[in-house]
Design a protein around this motif. Sequence first.
Motif, PDB file in Angstrom:
ATOM      1  N   LEU A  69       0.803  -1.221   0.000  1.00 45.20           N
ATOM      2  CA  LEU A  69       0.000   0.000   0.000  1.00 45.20           C
ATOM      3  C   LEU A  69       0.841   1.279   0.000  1.00 45.20           C
ATOM      4  O   LEU A  69       0.318   2.362  -0.173  1.00 45.20           O
ATOM      5  CB  LEU A  69      -0.941   0.002   1.213  1.00 45.20           C
ATOM      6  N   LYS A  71       3.886   4.004  -1.180  1.00 50.70           N
ATOM      7  CA  LYS A  71       4.483   4.545  -2.405  1.00 50.70           C
ATOM      8  C   LYS A  71       5.962   4.868  -2.236  1.00 50.70           C
ATOM      9  O   LYS A  71       6.642   5.181  -3.200  1.00 50.70           O
ATOM     10  CB  LYS A  71       3.716   5.786  -2.833  1.00 50.70           C
ATOM     11  N   PHE A 178      -5.388  -7.928  -3.804  1.00 50.59           N
ATOM     12  CA  PHE A 178      -4.256  -7.019  -3.938  1.00 50.59           C
ATOM     13  C   PHE A 178      -3.619  -7.045  -5.330  1.00 50.59           C
ATOM     14  O   PHE A 178      -2.584  -6.426  -5.539  1.00 50.59           O
ATOM     15  CB  PHE A 178      -3.194  -7.340  -2.877  1.00 50.59           C
ATOM     16  N   LYS A 181      -2.761  -3.636  -6.833  1.00 49.50           N
ATOM     17  CA  LYS A 181      -1.839  -2.773  -6.096  1.00 49.50           C
ATOM     18  C   LYS A 181      -0.414  -2.992  -6.573  1.00 49.50           C
ATOM     19  O   LYS A 181      -0.023  -4.102  -6.908  1.00 49.50           O
ATOM     20  CB  LYS A 181      -1.909  -3.065  -4.590  1.00 49.50           C
TER      21      LYS A 181
END
Length: 190
Positions: A69, A71, A178, A181
């Motif tokens: 999750l 960056k 996920f 992602k």
Amino acid sequence: LRRIEQSWGRIFDTMPIRKSTLNDTKGQIVCKTVVLPIKTKIRGPAPSCPAESVDIIDEAIKFFRCNVLHKTFPQPGPADLTLCYLTIYIGEILRFLKSVSTKVEAKKKITQLSHETNFTIPGEDDFCLPGFFSAPAKRTDADIFRSYYRQLREELAERLLKELYTEKGEQNKWWFQFHKKSFMGIDKAT
């Protein structure tokens, strides 16, 4: 709706990133990372570690759903570099297997992906984390890095398959959610 998205974004920005507990492990340094011991029967340069201990592959699987999750990854240590690479690789596996509904078929496909020997390494164009790793100083470093990461990829694929599919052989929705992602905005480790 926009306010909800912004508040979720703030939550993810404040969630702590999971770092490796193995950063202080001594070993051979290659491309600013360390060759860590792993629990495996696959041949390669990684020393073996006891079955009851936690290795970098265990950490990558355990921390994936939290770390994916994020960056950014601030100030990575030597084991964190491997953790970052494996997190990206897990995301690649999820996207690769998203359309594969059975465990039997997934095992064939994941073996094909993990046994690939022509993946990029630091210093080559298109390497996924060029600012994190240093280029190999000499040819032997490149060979050690490639064989170590091949060993990691194969062992990770073997262990991850048990998490991605249930005992009935169906996809585990708690993992496959996920698949969209990407860790630090990077989609492929290869």
